[in-house]
Enzyme design. Structure first.
Site, PDB file in Angstrom:
ATOM      1  N   SER A   9       0.852  -1.186   0.000  1.00 43.72           N
ATOM      2  CA  SER A   9       0.000   0.000   0.000  1.00 43.72           C
ATOM      3  C   SER A   9       0.888   1.237   0.000  1.00 43.72           C
ATOM      4  CB  SER A   9      -0.883   0.003   1.247  1.00 43.72           C
ATOM      5  OG  SER A   9      -1.645   1.197   1.260  1.00 43.72           O
ATOM      6  N   HIS A  34      -0.333  -1.017  -4.808  1.00 49.27           N
ATOM      7  CA  HIS A  34      -1.682  -0.577  -4.437  1.00 49.27           C
ATOM      8  C   HIS A  34      -1.665   0.910  -4.118  1.00 49.27           C
ATOM      9  CE1 HIS A  34      -5.762  -1.039  -2.825  1.00 49.27           C
ATOM     10  NE2 HIS A  34      -5.391  -0.335  -1.765  1.00 49.27           N
ATOM     11  N   ASP A  36      -3.823   4.226  -3.126  1.00 48.55           N
ATOM     12  CA  ASP A  36      -5.089   4.750  -2.599  1.00 48.55           C
ATOM     13  C   ASP A  36      -5.293   6.183  -3.038  1.00 48.55           C
ATOM     14  OD1 ASP A  36      -4.325   2.882   0.272  1.00 48.55           O
ATOM     15  OD2 ASP A  36      -6.000   2.508  -1.066  1.00 48.55           O
ATOM     16  N   MET A  38      -8.044   9.362  -2.536  1.00 48.77           N
ATOM     17  CA  MET A  38      -9.128   9.767  -1.643  1.00 48.77           C
ATOM     18  C   MET A  38      -9.523  11.213  -1.940  1.00 48.77           C
ATOM     19  SD  MET A  38      -7.487   8.278   1.883  1.00 48.77           S
ATOM     20  CE  MET A  38      -6.796   6.612   1.915  1.00 48.77           C
ATOM     21  N   HIS A  67      -7.085   2.383  -5.995  1.00 45.91           N
ATOM     22  CA  HIS A  67      -8.240   2.132  -5.118  1.00 45.91           C
ATOM     23  C   HIS A  67      -8.926   3.479  -4.952  1.00 45.91           C
ATOM     24  CE1 HIS A  67      -9.616   0.950  -0.765  1.00 45.91           C
ATOM     25  NE2 HIS A  67     -10.636   1.168  -1.585  1.00 45.91           N
ATOM     26  N   MET A  69     -11.233   5.803  -3.533  1.00 44.21           N
ATOM     27  CA  MET A  69     -12.139   6.095  -2.436  1.00 44.21           C
ATOM     28  C   MET A  69     -12.646   7.533  -2.645  1.00 44.21           C
ATOM     29  SD  MET A  69     -10.005   4.258   0.633  1.00 44.21           S
ATOM     30  CE  MET A  69      -8.452   4.200  -0.261  1.00 44.21           C
ATOM     31  N   MET A 138     -12.700  -4.342   2.535  1.00 45.51           N
ATOM     32  CA  MET A 138     -12.067  -3.430   3.494  1.00 45.51           C
ATOM     33  C   MET A 138     -12.197  -4.043   4.879  1.00 45.51           C
ATOM     34  SD  MET A 138     -10.871  -1.215   1.552  1.00 45.51           S
ATOM     35  CE  MET A 138     -10.126  -0.252   2.868  1.00 45.51           C
ATOM     36  N   ASP A 174      -7.950  -5.525   2.468  1.00 48.33           N
ATOM     37  CA  ASP A 174      -7.233  -4.250   2.565  1.00 48.33           C
ATOM     38  C   ASP A 174      -7.493  -3.614   3.929  1.00 48.33           C
ATOM     39  OD1 ASP A 174      -7.342  -1.141   0.574  1.00 48.33           O
ATOM     40  OD2 ASP A 174      -6.207  -1.735   2.362  1.00 48.33           O
TER      41      ASP A 174
HETATM   42  C1  DX5 Z   1      -6.743   1.665   4.207  1.00 48.90           C
HETATM   43  C2  DX5 Z   1      -5.629   1.681   3.200  1.00 48.90           C
HETATM   44  C3  DX5 Z   1      -4.471   0.764   3.313  1.00 48.90           C
HETATM   45  C4  DX5 Z   1      -4.107   0.019   4.545  1.00 48.90           C
HETATM   46  C5  DX5 Z   1      -2.738   0.394   5.083  1.00 48.90           C
HETATM   47  O1  DX5 Z   1      -7.696   2.620   3.748  1.00 48.90           O
HETATM   48  O2  DX5 Z   1      -6.229   1.313   1.961  1.00 48.90           O
HETATM   49  O3  DX5 Z   1      -3.397   1.565   2.928  1.00 48.90           O
HETATM   50  O4  DX5 Z   1      -4.984   0.177   5.600  1.00 48.90           O
HETATM   51  O5  DX5 Z   1      -2.224  -0.692   5.776  1.00 48.90           O
HETATM   52  P1  DX5 Z   1      -2.268  -0.807   7.387  1.00 48.90           P
HETATM   53  O6  DX5 Z   1      -3.715  -0.779   7.743  1.00 48.90           O
HETATM   54  O7  DX5 Z   1      -1.582  -2.124   7.668  1.00 48.90           O
HETATM   55  O8  DX5 Z   1      -1.492   0.370   7.936  1.00 48.90           O
HETATM   56 ZN    ZN Z   2      -6.622   0.643  -0.405  1.00 49.82          ZN
END
Ligand code: DX5
Ligand code: ZN
Length: 216
Positions: A9, A34, A36, A38, A67, A69, A138, A174
């Site tokens: 991530s 991956h 994210d 947002m 991803h 969001m 999620m 995730d």
């Molecule tokens: C959650 C994110 C991820 C993930 C990160 O919205 O999509 O990046 O939670 O990893 P952790 O939770 O292990 O820090």
């Molecule tokens: Zn994600």
């Protein structure tokens, strides 16, 4: 046992050296990067920017997913497709025209993913299962790294892995995915794992050592 798909991530990466991180993670055995995105609306946070995607895309030939969001993600499918991503995950909760959006992704010759929030039931996305390549569950409330795993989601994961046989989608998870969770969830048929601060980043072992261990 199917090969587990490891997806770092990238919002958890060291942004002071993003290109170096990508090269190191690529060489360490990453399967899918991956990313994210947002909008501060669908989730109360912001993560990667377009420039980060440009940097990551040009630094690796491995698969890159986004991803989304964000509200109404269909607006940006073409943009992300043109930037060279391989997989686009959208949230059905964010899109009244979800089947149209999944079609848009398919028409861009990209792999189609839905990501579903902890409160979203399988029953509400049943009609989408024949239309997707990935279902990402999620396991935290989306938007932030470093959160706690939500155990009530396990029931839904079991439901989805049982449905895999009837369709062609892979089950991904995730959020707060630790090595122990990977062990436990692989056994019940989860195909892929988003790796953040719980398993991969800010550890004292090398990415290679960690990914090699996690793939076992
Ligand atoms: C959650 C994110 C991820 C993930 C990160 O919205 O999509 O990046 O939670 O990893 P952790 O939770 O292990 O820090
Ligand atoms: Zn994600």
């Amino acid at each position: 046992m199917m090969e587990k798909i490891m997806c770092p991530s990238m919002m958890c990466a060291n942004f002071a050296a993003l290109e170096k991180e990508v090269v190191a993670l690529d060489q360490a055995g990453t399967d899918i990067f991956h990313l994210d995105f947002m909008d501060g609306q669908f989730v109360p946070n912001f993560a990667m920017g377009i420039q980060d995607l440009e940097t990551i895309r040009k630094s690796t030939n491995k698969l890159v997913d986004v991803h989304l969001m964000i509200e109404n993600p269909g607006r940006y499918v073409e943009k992300f497709a043109e930037m060279g991503v391989d997989i686009i995950y959208v949230h059905p909760e964010s899109d009244p025209q979800i089947t149209r959006t999944l079609d848009l992704i398919k028409n861009q010759q990209k792999k189609v993913g839905i990501a579903i929030n902890p409160g979203t039931s399988v029953a509400t996305i049943h009609e989408l299962l024949p239309l997707v390549d990935y279902v990402m569950v999620m396991t935290v409330n989306p938007g932030f790294s470093g959160q706690k795993y939500l155990p009530f989601v396990d029931k839904k994961i079991l439901e989805l892995t049982a449905l895999k046989a009837d369709y062609a989608f892979k089950v991904m998870v995730d959020g707060a995915i630790s090595p122990e969770k990977i062990e436990q969830l692989s056994k019940i048929g989860v195909d892929g794992f988003v790796l953040g601060t719980s398993a991969l980043f800010n550890k004292d072992q090398s990415y290679e050592a960690i990914l090699t261990e996690l793939k076992k």
